[in-house]
Motif scaffolding. Structure first.
Motif, PDB file in Angstrom:
ATOM      1  N   LEU A 187       0.840  -1.186   0.000  1.00  0.00           N
ATOM      2  CA  LEU A 187       0.000   0.000   0.000  1.00  0.00           C
ATOM      3  C   LEU A 187       0.877   1.239   0.000  1.00  0.00           C
ATOM      4  N   HIS A 188       0.255   2.383  -0.280  1.00  0.00           N
ATOM      5  CA  HIS A 188       0.975   3.646  -0.150  1.00  0.00           C
ATOM      6  C   HIS A 188      -0.002   4.708   0.321  1.00  0.00           C
ATOM      7  N   VAL A 189       0.549   5.847   0.707  1.00  0.00           N
ATOM      8  CA  VAL A 189      -0.267   6.986   1.120  1.00  0.00           C
ATOM      9  C   VAL A 189      -0.387   7.924  -0.069  1.00  0.00           C
ATOM     10  N   GLN A 190      -1.625   8.189  -0.462  1.00  0.00           N
ATOM     11  CA  GLN A 190      -1.895   9.044  -1.621  1.00  0.00           C
ATOM     12  C   GLN A 190      -3.014  10.007  -1.267  1.00  0.00           C
ATOM     13  N   ASP A 191      -2.748  11.305  -1.427  1.00  0.00           N
ATOM     14  CA  ASP A 191      -3.743  12.333  -1.099  1.00  0.00           C
ATOM     15  C   ASP A 191      -4.275  12.165   0.315  1.00  0.00           C
ATOM     16  N   GLY A 192      -3.389  11.773   1.212  1.00  0.00           N
ATOM     17  CA  GLY A 192      -3.747  11.662   2.617  1.00  0.00           C
ATOM     18  C   GLY A 192      -4.450  10.387   3.002  1.00  0.00           C
ATOM     19  N   ARG A 193      -4.683   9.501   2.044  1.00  0.00           N
ATOM     20  CA  ARG A 193      -5.388   8.252   2.314  1.00  0.00           C
ATOM     21  C   ARG A 193      -4.467   7.055   2.114  1.00  0.00           C
ATOM     22  N   ILE A 194      -4.810   5.941   2.744  1.00  0.00           N
ATOM     23  CA  ILE A 194      -4.103   4.686   2.535  1.00  0.00           C
ATOM     24  C   ILE A 194      -4.757   3.980   1.363  1.00  0.00           C
ATOM     25  N   VAL A 195      -3.963   3.692   0.332  1.00  0.00           N
ATOM     26  CA  VAL A 195      -4.489   3.179  -0.925  1.00  0.00           C
ATOM     27  C   VAL A 195      -3.719   1.923  -1.326  1.00  0.00           C
ATOM     28  N   PRO A 196      -4.404   0.841  -1.716  1.00  0.00           N
ATOM     29  CA  PRO A 196      -3.694  -0.341  -2.217  1.00  0.00           C
ATOM     30  C   PRO A 196      -2.874   0.015  -3.451  1.00  0.00           C
ATOM     31  N   LEU A 197      -1.697  -0.538  -3.531  1.00  0.00           N
ATOM     32  CA  LEU A 197      -0.800  -0.267  -4.644  1.00  0.00           C
ATOM     33  C   LEU A 197      -0.666  -1.484  -5.560  1.00  0.00           C
ATOM     34  N   GLU A 198      -0.315  -2.604  -4.971  1.00  0.00           N
ATOM     35  CA  GLU A 198      -0.187  -3.848  -5.725  1.00  0.00           C
ATOM     36  C   GLU A 198      -0.107  -4.995  -4.736  1.00  0.00           C
ATOM     37  N   LYS A 199      -0.020  -6.211  -5.231  1.00  0.00           N
ATOM     38  CA  LYS A 199       0.130  -7.357  -4.345  1.00  0.00           C
ATOM     39  C   LYS A 199       1.229  -8.260  -4.884  1.00  0.00           C
ATOM     40  N   VAL A 200       1.953  -8.860  -3.973  1.00  0.00           N
ATOM     41  CA  VAL A 200       3.027  -9.772  -4.329  1.00  0.00           C
ATOM     42  C   VAL A 200       2.899 -11.023  -3.469  1.00  0.00           C
ATOM     43  N   ARG A 201       3.562 -12.073  -3.904  1.00  0.00           N
ATOM     44  CA  ARG A 201       3.554 -13.303  -3.119  1.00  0.00           C
ATOM     45  C   ARG A 201       4.871 -13.436  -2.363  1.00  0.00           C
ATOM     46  N   THR A 202       4.772 -13.746  -1.125  1.00  0.00           N
ATOM     47  CA  THR A 202       5.864 -13.973  -0.176  1.00  0.00           C
ATOM     48  C   THR A 202       6.438 -12.665   0.368  1.00  0.00           C
ATOM     49  N   THR A 203       6.899 -12.760   1.584  1.00  0.00           N
ATOM     50  CA  THR A 203       7.472 -11.601   2.262  1.00  0.00           C
ATOM     51  C   THR A 203       8.770 -11.153   1.599  1.00  0.00           C
ATOM     52  N   SER A 204       9.577 -12.103   1.123  1.00  0.00           N
ATOM     53  CA  SER A 204      10.854 -11.729   0.501  1.00  0.00           C
ATOM     54  C   SER A 204      10.624 -10.911  -0.763  1.00  0.00           C
ATOM     55  N   ARG A 205       9.621 -11.265  -1.547  1.00  0.00           N
ATOM     56  CA  ARG A 205       9.318 -10.490  -2.735  1.00  0.00           C
ATOM     57  C   ARG A 205       8.767  -9.117  -2.367  1.00  0.00           C
ATOM     58  N   ALA A 206       7.991  -9.072  -1.302  1.00  0.00           N
ATOM     59  CA  ALA A 206       7.467  -7.780  -0.852  1.00  0.00           C
ATOM     60  C   ALA A 206       8.601  -6.858  -0.442  1.00  0.00           C
ATOM     61  N   MET A 207       9.596  -7.400   0.252  1.00  0.00           N
ATOM     62  CA  MET A 207      10.728  -6.580   0.670  1.00  0.00           C
ATOM     63  C   MET A 207      11.501  -6.070  -0.542  1.00  0.00           C
ATOM     64  N   ALA A 208      11.718  -6.944  -1.522  1.00  0.00           N
ATOM     65  CA  ALA A 208      12.416  -6.522  -2.732  1.00  0.00           C
ATOM     66  C   ALA A 208      11.641  -5.436  -3.460  1.00  0.00           C
ATOM     67  N   ARG A 209      10.327  -5.555  -3.461  1.00  0.00           N
ATOM     68  CA  ARG A 209       9.511  -4.553  -4.143  1.00  0.00           C
ATOM     69  C   ARG A 209       9.551  -3.226  -3.395  1.00  0.00           C
ATOM     70  N   LEU A 210       9.586  -3.256  -2.075  1.00  0.00           N
ATOM     71  CA  LEU A 210       9.708  -2.017  -1.299  1.00  0.00           C
ATOM     72  C   LEU A 210      11.002  -1.292  -1.662  1.00  0.00           C
ATOM     73  N   VAL A 211      12.077  -2.048  -1.840  1.00  0.00           N
ATOM     74  CA  VAL A 211      13.353  -1.437  -2.221  1.00  0.00           C
ATOM     75  C   VAL A 211      13.233  -0.792  -3.600  1.00  0.00           C
ATOM     76  N   ASP A 212      12.605  -1.484  -4.537  1.00  0.00           N
ATOM     77  CA  ASP A 212      12.431  -0.929  -5.879  1.00  0.00           C
ATOM     78  C   ASP A 212      11.608   0.354  -5.846  1.00  0.00           C
ATOM     79  N   LEU A 213      10.507   0.338  -5.108  1.00  0.00           N
ATOM     80  CA  LEU A 213       9.629   1.509  -5.033  1.00  0.00           C
ATOM     81  C   LEU A 213      10.360   2.696  -4.399  1.00  0.00           C
TER      82      LEU A 213
END
Length: 287
Positions: A187-213
């Protein structure tokens, strides 16, 4: 300091930052079952995690205008000429509105909606302090906070969206993102709200995606980076290390555990990254 800076407990500044910089912090309220305490004072991240594990009823609420007004009066009585009060997004809490009411009653207070929370708010607070210490007046300190808050980008990964759904911070349809097995919602914060951004499988992939973002948001220049977590210090340290390696223009990642108010809506295991492209202006001499 002619202009003093006030914020609320959801800024989650790293330990010691508020005291060293003379920032006054108004705690939000956290209720566990039928007992209400103050975020970061009576209810800690550890006690919140225990309450969530036991599936106890946890809710949060804003401080009252009287609570905030008492802080304003104390700050002004201590010698400040005026106050800039910077708070989490009004889309997420009534804290900004309570601060506005208190400011009308006390006077000499400018209230800023950061349109964010955690270090998305915290970076704005630090920018305000730097401006105040450089001799800026109230309008200039307010403008520094507003400009900095607008530049921040906040991304986070949850184990589940259920806590956000229960707290009304995200709609039931969006919460379906987190129902599939092994899916980690980003998720991310957009215009003051919490908004879904995308979904990934597994925590390790989520961490890698956070680094990319974070890298995309930071660009090629210097950037302020903060890593947040709740009861996940090792994963937070790993994420900070990856960010420091990836962001060649970074200033080094701050690591800060979120408290009970944010944790009540994100759950244990949350990982977050806040990016401030360009970084903060340097501290003035003697700061």
């Amino acid at each position: 300091m002619a202009v003093a800076v006030v914020t609320d407990s959801t800024a989650y500044l790293p330990e010691g930052f508020a005291d060293r910089r003379g920032i006054s912090v108004v705690p939000l309220h956290v209720t566990v079952d039928d007992r209400t305490g103050l975020d970061g004072v009576d209810v800690t991240p550890t006690s919140l995690a225990a309450a969530l594990a036991e599936r106890r009823a946890v809710s949060t609420s804003r401080p009252s205008p009287e609570d905030i007004g008492a802080v304003y009066r104390r700050v002004l009585d201590s010698g400040a000429d005026s106050i800039v009060s910077v708070h989490l997004s009004r889309e997420l809490s009534g804290t900004w509105d309570a601060a506005r009411i208190a400011a009308e009653q006390v006077g000499d207070v400018r209230v800023v909606d950061s349109r964010s929370t955690a270090m998305g708010l915290g970076f704005a607070v630090l920018a305000a302090v730097n401006a105040a210490r450089s001799g800026a007046d109230g309008a200039e300190v307010e403008a520094a906070a507003v400009r900095t808050a607008a530049r921040t980008r906040t991304f986070f990964c949850l184990e589940t969206l259920e806590h956000l759904r229960r707290g009304g911070r995200i709609g039931p349809a969006a919460a379906l993102l987190g129902t599939a097995l092994a899916v980690r919602p980003l998720l991310h914060v957009q215009d003051g709200r919490i908004v879904p951004l995308e979904k990934v499988r597994t925590t390790s992939r989520a961490m890698a995606r956070l680094v990319d973002l974070a890298a995309d948001a930071a660009g090629d220049g210097p950037a302020g980076i903060a890593v947040h977590h709740l009861c996940a210090p090792q994963r937070a340290a790993e994420l900070a290390s990856r960010l420091d390696e990836r962001l060649t223009g970074g200033e080094g990642s701050l690591i800060s555990e979120v408290g009970a108010v944010i944790g009540a809506h994100t759950g244990v295991g949350v990982l977050g990254v806040v990016v401030l492209p360009g970084g903060l202006a340097p501290n003035p001499p003697g700061a």
